[in-house]
Structures are given as C-alpha cells and as structure tokens.
Write a protein that holds these residues in place. Structure first.
Motif, PDB file in Angstrom:
ATOM      1  N   ASN A 107       2.069  -5.540  -4.173  1.00  0.00           N
ATOM      2  CA  ASN A 107       3.076  -6.625  -3.421  1.00  0.00           C
ATOM      3  C   ASN A 107       4.505  -6.502  -3.595  1.00  0.00           C
ATOM      4  O   ASN A 107       5.178  -6.996  -2.911  1.00  0.00           O
ATOM      5  CB  ASN A 107       2.161  -7.829  -3.307  1.00  0.00           C
ATOM      6  N   ALA A 108       4.771  -6.088  -4.948  1.00  0.00           N
ATOM      7  CA  ALA A 108       6.072  -6.175  -5.509  1.00  0.00           C
ATOM      8  C   ALA A 108       7.059  -5.192  -4.853  1.00  0.00           C
ATOM      9  O   ALA A 108       8.198  -5.426  -4.975  1.00  0.00           O
ATOM     10  CB  ALA A 108       6.139  -6.427  -6.708  1.00  0.00           C
ATOM     11  N   ASP A 119       6.167  -3.575  -1.466  1.00  0.00           N
ATOM     12  CA  ASP A 119       6.029  -3.409  -0.087  1.00  0.00           C
ATOM     13  C   ASP A 119       6.943  -3.763   0.823  1.00  0.00           C
ATOM     14  O   ASP A 119       7.008  -3.834   2.101  1.00  0.00           O
ATOM     15  CB  ASP A 119       4.671  -4.178   0.227  1.00  0.00           C
ATOM     16  N   ASP A 161       8.166  -6.531   1.541  1.00  0.00           N
ATOM     17  CA  ASP A 161       7.689  -7.833   2.498  1.00  0.00           C
ATOM     18  C   ASP A 161       7.900  -8.974   1.514  1.00  0.00           C
ATOM     19  O   ASP A 161       7.247  -9.172   0.523  1.00  0.00           O
ATOM     20  CB  ASP A 161       6.093  -7.614   2.936  1.00  0.00           C
ATOM     21  N   THR A 210       4.892 -11.483   0.844  1.00  0.00           N
ATOM     22  CA  THR A 210       3.853 -11.203  -0.216  1.00  0.00           C
ATOM     23  C   THR A 210       4.137 -11.100  -1.442  1.00  0.00           C
ATOM     24  O   THR A 210       5.616 -10.583  -1.917  1.00  0.00           O
ATOM     25  CB  THR A 210       3.129  -9.632   0.273  1.00  0.00           C
ATOM     26  N   TYR A 211       3.435 -11.279  -2.704  1.00  0.00           N
ATOM     27  CA  TYR A 211       3.779 -11.304  -3.689  1.00  0.00           C
ATOM     28  C   TYR A 211       2.757 -10.879  -4.988  1.00  0.00           C
ATOM     29  O   TYR A 211       1.708 -10.669  -4.484  1.00  0.00           O
ATOM     30  CB  TYR A 211       4.291 -12.706  -4.299  1.00  0.00           C
ATOM     31  N   ALA A 236       8.083 -11.796  -5.474  1.00  0.00           N
ATOM     32  CA  ALA A 236       7.668 -11.315  -3.969  1.00  0.00           C
ATOM     33  C   ALA A 236       8.230  -9.851  -3.753  1.00  0.00           C
ATOM     34  O   ALA A 236       7.455  -9.123  -3.345  1.00  0.00           O
ATOM     35  CB  ALA A 236       8.294 -12.240  -3.032  1.00  0.00           C
ATOM     36  N   GLU A 237       9.409  -9.491  -4.691  1.00  0.00           N
ATOM     37  CA  GLU A 237       9.704  -8.140  -4.484  1.00  0.00           C
ATOM     38  C   GLU A 237      10.814  -7.715  -5.552  1.00  0.00           C
ATOM     39  O   GLU A 237      11.539  -8.468  -5.915  1.00  0.00           O
ATOM     40  CB  GLU A 237      10.513  -8.070  -3.155  1.00  0.00           C
TER      41      GLU A 237
HETATM   42 CA    CA Z   1       6.428  -8.102  -1.260  1.00  0.00          CA
END
Ligand code: CA
Length: 651
Positions: free
Chosen positions: A50-51, A53, A55, A58-59, A163-164
C-alpha cells in the motif's frame, strides 16, 4: 544509424540524466501488518504494498508497534529492492489520513543499504517536520553513495504508518564523497547484527554484535566515514534508567574516531538526558582544561541512530581507561604481582555505587570510602593488587584524617586534588565527592586525582543544591559544605565528606588561590570568556538539539534531578551562562582573588554602573561602552567611573 536518430537518442539520454526519475523495484519490508478493524495481525490488509500503490488513501501499518519498549523486536519498515545500485536524489512521503498521521512521520527515517538486511544502512533523510495529509512532501537527498536497497522507517511507536513513499534517482555506483548527516554534527549509526539482529541492548553486561558507522563532514564539505564491526551495550548507572539510553561502543580493533587523540577500541555515547543544555559535560571539561588538569577526556557532540531509531544528541567521549592518549600510566600485566611491578599503574574510581553495583574489584577504605579498581582488571592474583593499593590508599587517607600535611605530601599530589576541587566548585558539581577518578603510576609515590567525568548535575541542575546557588550572598561556605537544613541534603554526607573537610584544613595558605590564579591568568577563566565558549557550543548544537527535543519532548518537564523546567533550549543555556557569571565572581571573592584582567577593574557597586573606557598605552581611546570587548593580547588602561587600572590581556 542516421544523424537525426543519433541526435534524438542523445537528447533523450541527456534529459533522462538531468531529471531524476521515480524509481520502481520489488517492494520489501515488514510482512505482518495490522488489521485495525480487528486489532489482529494480517498479511492482506494495510500491507507494505500500500505504500507504493500511488493511492494516498491506502497505507501500510505494521502489527508490531516498532517502539523502544519492544527491545527484542526489529523495527518495522517498507522499502524497495531496486535490483541494482542507484544514487538517490529525492524522497517523497505522505502520511496516513487519520488523526495521528501528521505526527507519525515526524522523525521518520529514509535509509539506503547494499545488504538486504540493512545492517550496512546509512541515513539519507530524516524528516524534521510533521507531515501533510493528502499530499506528497518531497526533500532533496544529499548522498552520493549508490544503494540497491532503500527504505522508510517510521518514528518510535508509530507502527510505521505511512500512505505513500517515493524514491527518485539514477542507476550508478556512486561514491562516498558526500554522505548525509542528520545535522551539522557527525552522525553515529549503529545496527546490531548476527544473533542480536534488530535487538536493542538492555543491560551493561551483554555485548551486542554491531556494525558501527560514523559519518562526519570535513571543512571542505566532503565527508569522512568510518565503518567497523564491534559490539555495543548500555553503560552508566542512573543514566541507564532514562528512556534515552547511554551506550558503550567497543570496536573489534582499535580505531581513530573523528579528531580524538586516542586510537582505541572502547568509546562512550553519553546520553545527557537530565541536562537540557546537553553541554554541561563539555563546559566542565573546558574548565578542567583551563585549570590545566593533566588529561581531560575527549568529547564531541554527535547525533545517534540506533537500529533505525533517531535517538537524539549525544556526546561521543573517551572511555576512561589506560591508553597513552587517555589515562597515560603503565598498564599492569597479569604477572605484575611483586616488587616495582605491583606499584602501578592503578586506575581507581571513588564510586558511591561500587558496593551496590556488584563491582568485583573494589575495597572500602579505613574511613568508609568505596573505591573501585578499574585497572588492573585481569591478573593472576588480583587480591595481591587489591591488598597493595588499598593499603597504599589507607596510608594517604590516614595522613588526611590526622591532618598531617608532611605525611600527606608523601602519598598525594595535592595540586591535582586542588584542580578537581576547583572544577567541582566552579561548576557546582554535587557529584564531586560521590564519584571521582584517582590514579597511581608505577614507581610513583603519589596518588593523583583526575580525570574529570560526569558533570551533568552541574551549573545548578540538582534539586538538592538550588537553594545554595539561589542565595549566593547568604552563603560563604564551599558547595560541598552546604547543608539545606532539611537533613535531606546528601552533599555533606557524601562518601568523602570527612575527607574533603580535612583536606580544606590541609591546604597551605594560598595553595588553592595559586592554582586558580594560574588557570585564570594563563587560560582565561573570566565569565565573559567561558560564556563565549558556551555560545560557541550552543551554536554548534542548534540544529541537533531541535531534533533531540522532538525525539524527547522534555523541555517543559522536570526529569532526573531537575528542580525547574524552563520550557526552551535558549532559556536553559541562558541559565547556565548567568550561573557562570555569578559563580566566577563568587569564586574570586571566596579565594580572595582580584583579577589582574579587566573584570577586576570594578572598585565598587557605583562604579559598576559606569561605562568602561579602554585606552592603549599610547593613551588612544579604543573603546567606550558597557560591554567588555574582546581585546588582542597586550597591555591596556581600563577606566571605569573614578577607578582605573593597568591590565594585561594574555589570551
Ligand atoms: Ca498508498
């Protein structure tokens, strides 16, 4: 290939190298995430993927808390295997969109490595600020080394919530010409390895195998790096109980560290938790140098990262041990058990904790002073060494207790005692008579006091001594004689209380004054000069102390022996400076010293209010005002009010 296509290729190659691109790779990192809806571990919800993607909603969040309290569990992280070495030029991050997200990236750490377990990792960026939800924040990276593996670790107790994460750069080997340091100070990076991988030390007995890296900046902007295997463990007594831990480093082979004079295996990382200026040891050591103590421990401010956790500002110092550039006395061999050989060298520590700490090699003197034998610590028969040195100590102590100066001069270098006494009194060290090093060299009849060590309770930083310093007019006695009248003051009853009192009687008239005067005139003990040194250190530490007090938000909290919390770093430093100003004057008055320098020009309180006029010997007015300017060495006339004086500036 025609010319047009060649040109096109060239242009595209140039643009590719000019603009670092977002890097992709295999997602790596902590496998077990947390499913917040159940609180249970998961491999399908909130995973490391999720880090990366793209988005922001998402996390990744790990199941382990990734906290200092989980000393057995490696810190959690997310990263990329880039497949080959890349030089990173930029990183990006975005916090998880929830109530805690913003603070859960502050002191988050980006690292690069070429070993997949990151035991060779070095930092490439430490996030100093809180994050911004809903956007990606970016920072340029100043690190020229190429890495195959890159990662992000969250700050303490954040479950790495993120998250990213983005990495930018170019493929390449890179070099070590410019490595990142988290502030202008050197950065010490430690990773535990082997059986101790990812685990934090919990005592001062077990040596954790470690990879130790020290990165520092040269004057020309390039970087020096030392990377060596060794071990680390906790150290200290009371200081070990603070959440910011003190460490001892032991390299596998002797190393030169930064600009330290010694080449040695053992070094210390002092945590300075209860000293909010983080400078008290260094200021005290400087005073010891100016009073011309034989050896003053090396000490340098650094930042420390331990197993991926930014730990704050430390002092990297010598280990107090026998070494020609440390305590320079003969190191005894295992069979040095008789004749001249058993006469030294001994490194002793008067240590109030000795009997409680389970120290193996210690004795209690005739008057009840606990003394640890730090060296020798290995011998065919240590009981012989102990018997010799304790007997010798008791001869010296008997001379003190009988107040026989003639006898004392056969056993003690009284001048060395004068120096450590004056350092203790000027700095206001309530630990002086609880903890003190003493040495005895082979074939040398005299026990010598020093070096100085552990001055964190100085400059009025001890809730037992505040009354003493807050009533400077009311007290005329030395600090060690002070009693707050509540019966709970421990200085007076210190392990060497009687000893210190008798020593006061044993000084020859003017003996303390001579040592003071020598230091004052040769090396400048004026408050203005000492405070200029404090200012210099405060400037040097500024970037780092800001990070330190994010990591340990205690500026408004009393910790350890604090009796006040002034709420800001600047106020803590100002407090020390005002202490120095008051205390130097007090010491001069107490010792009956009228400085020959400009500080001594003031004749009475009314003159103190007058501006100063400074003339050279030709009568030319050089300065007029309330300040005391820095003057080149030379002879001057200083006039203040109705009073004038010829002064010599020696440094
Ligand atoms: Ca993410």
């Amino acid at each position: 290939m025609n010319r047009y296509i060649t040109l096109l290729l060239l242009v595209s190659m140039l643009s590719a190298s000019a603009v670092p691109h977002k890097l992709t790779g295999t997602v790596i990192g902590t496998e077990t995430s947390v499913d917040y809806s159940t609180g249970l571990p998961s491999t399908t919800v909130n995973t490391r993927y999720n880090a990366f993607d793209g988005d922001l909603s998402t996390y990744f969040a790990s199941y382990d808390r990734s906290s200092v309290s989980e000393t057995e569990i490696p810190r959690t992280w997310v990263g990329l295997d880039l497949g080959s070495k890349h030089v990173i030029s930029k990183v990006g991050w975005s916090p998880r969109d929830d109530g805690y997200g913003e603070q859960r990236v502050q002191l988050g750490l980006f690292e690069g490595a070429n070993s997949p377990d990151f035991t060779d990792a070095i930092p490439i960026y430490l996030i100093p600020d809180k994050g911004t939800i809903g956007t990606i924040s970016y920072a340029d990276v100043d690190c020229s080394r190429g890495f195959r593996y890159v990662r992000y670790l969250g700050p303490d107790n954040a479950r790495c919530n993120i998250a990213e994460v983005e990495f930018y750069g170019e493929e390449g080997e890179g070099d070590d010409s410019h490595l990142y340091t988290v502030s202008n100070l050197p950065t010490v990076v430690i990773y535990t390895t082997g059986d101790f991988f990812g685990r934090d030390p919990v005592d001062k007995v077990t040596d954790y195998t470690s990879s130790i890296t020290i990165i520092s900046r040269n004057d020309d902007g390039t970087t020096a790096v030392l990377c060596q295997p060794g071990t680390t463990r906790l150290r200290g007594n009371n200081s070990m109980t603070h959440p910011k831990k003190p460490y001892r480093i032991k390299f596998d082979s002797k190393q030169k560290v930064l600009d330290a004079p010694a080449k040695a295996k053992k070094w210390t990382l002092i945590n300075t938790y209860g000293d909010k200026t983080i400078l008290r040891n260094e200021i005290s050591f400087e005073i010891a140098r100016r009073l011309e103590m034989d050896y003053v421990p090396y000490c340098r401010l650094v930042d420390v990262i331990y197993n991926g956790d930014y730990k704050g500002t430390y002092q990297l110092c010598d280990q107090i041990e026998i070494n020609k550039n440390r305590v320079n006395i003969t190191e005894m061999e295992v069979d040095d058990l008789a004749g001249e050989a058993i006469t030294g060298g001994y490194l002793l520590e008067i240590d109030a904790y000795a009997s409680q700490e389970g120290e193996e090699h210690y004795f209690t003197s005739s008057s009840g002073i606990p003394v640890t034998i730090k060296s020798p610590d290995e011998s065919n028969d240590l009981s012989l060494c102990k018997s010799y040195i304790s007997t010798y100590w008791n001869f010296m102590e008997k001379a003190v207790m009988q107040t026989s100066r003639a006898s004392l001069d056969q056993y003690m270098d009284v001048k060395s005692y004068c120096k450590i006494f004056l350092v203790g009194e000027l700095t206001g060290n309530s630990d002086t008579f609880w903890s003190m090093y003493v040495t005895k060299e082979r074939n040398d009849a005299l026990l010598r006091f020093g070096p100085v060590w552990d001055y964190e309770l100085t400059f009025n930083n001890d809730n037992r001594t505040k009354d003493y310093f807050f009533n400077p007019v009311a007290h005329t006695e030395w600090l060690f004689e002070f009693d707050d009248g509540n019966g709970n003051h421990t200085l007076k009853a210190g392990t060497m209380g009687d000893f210190a009192k008798k020593m006061l009687i044993l000084f020859h008239a003017g003996e303390l004054l001579d040592v003071w005067k020598n230091g004052y005139e040769k090396n400048n003990l004026r408050a203005s000069s000492l405070n200029a040194y404090v200012d210099k250190l405060a400037e040097e530490i500024d970037q780092s102390q800001k990070l330190n007090f994010i990591r340990w938000p205690i500026l408004s909290k009393k910790v350890h022996m604090n009796f006040q919390a002034l709420g800001s770093y600047e106020k803590e430093v100002e407090f020390v400076k005002s202490y120095i100003t008051t205390r130097v004057d007090w010491m001069n008055a107490k010792l009956g010293y009228k400085p020959a320098g400009v500080d001594g020009v003031i004749s009475d309180a009314s003159d103190e209010l007058q501006p100063k006029q400074i003339f050279n010997m030709q009568g030319v007015l050089l300065y007029q005002g309330d300040e005391m300017p820095e003057l080149e060495p030379g002879v001057y006339i200083v006039r203040q009010g109705a009073f004038s004086n010829k002064v010599m500036i020696t440094r």
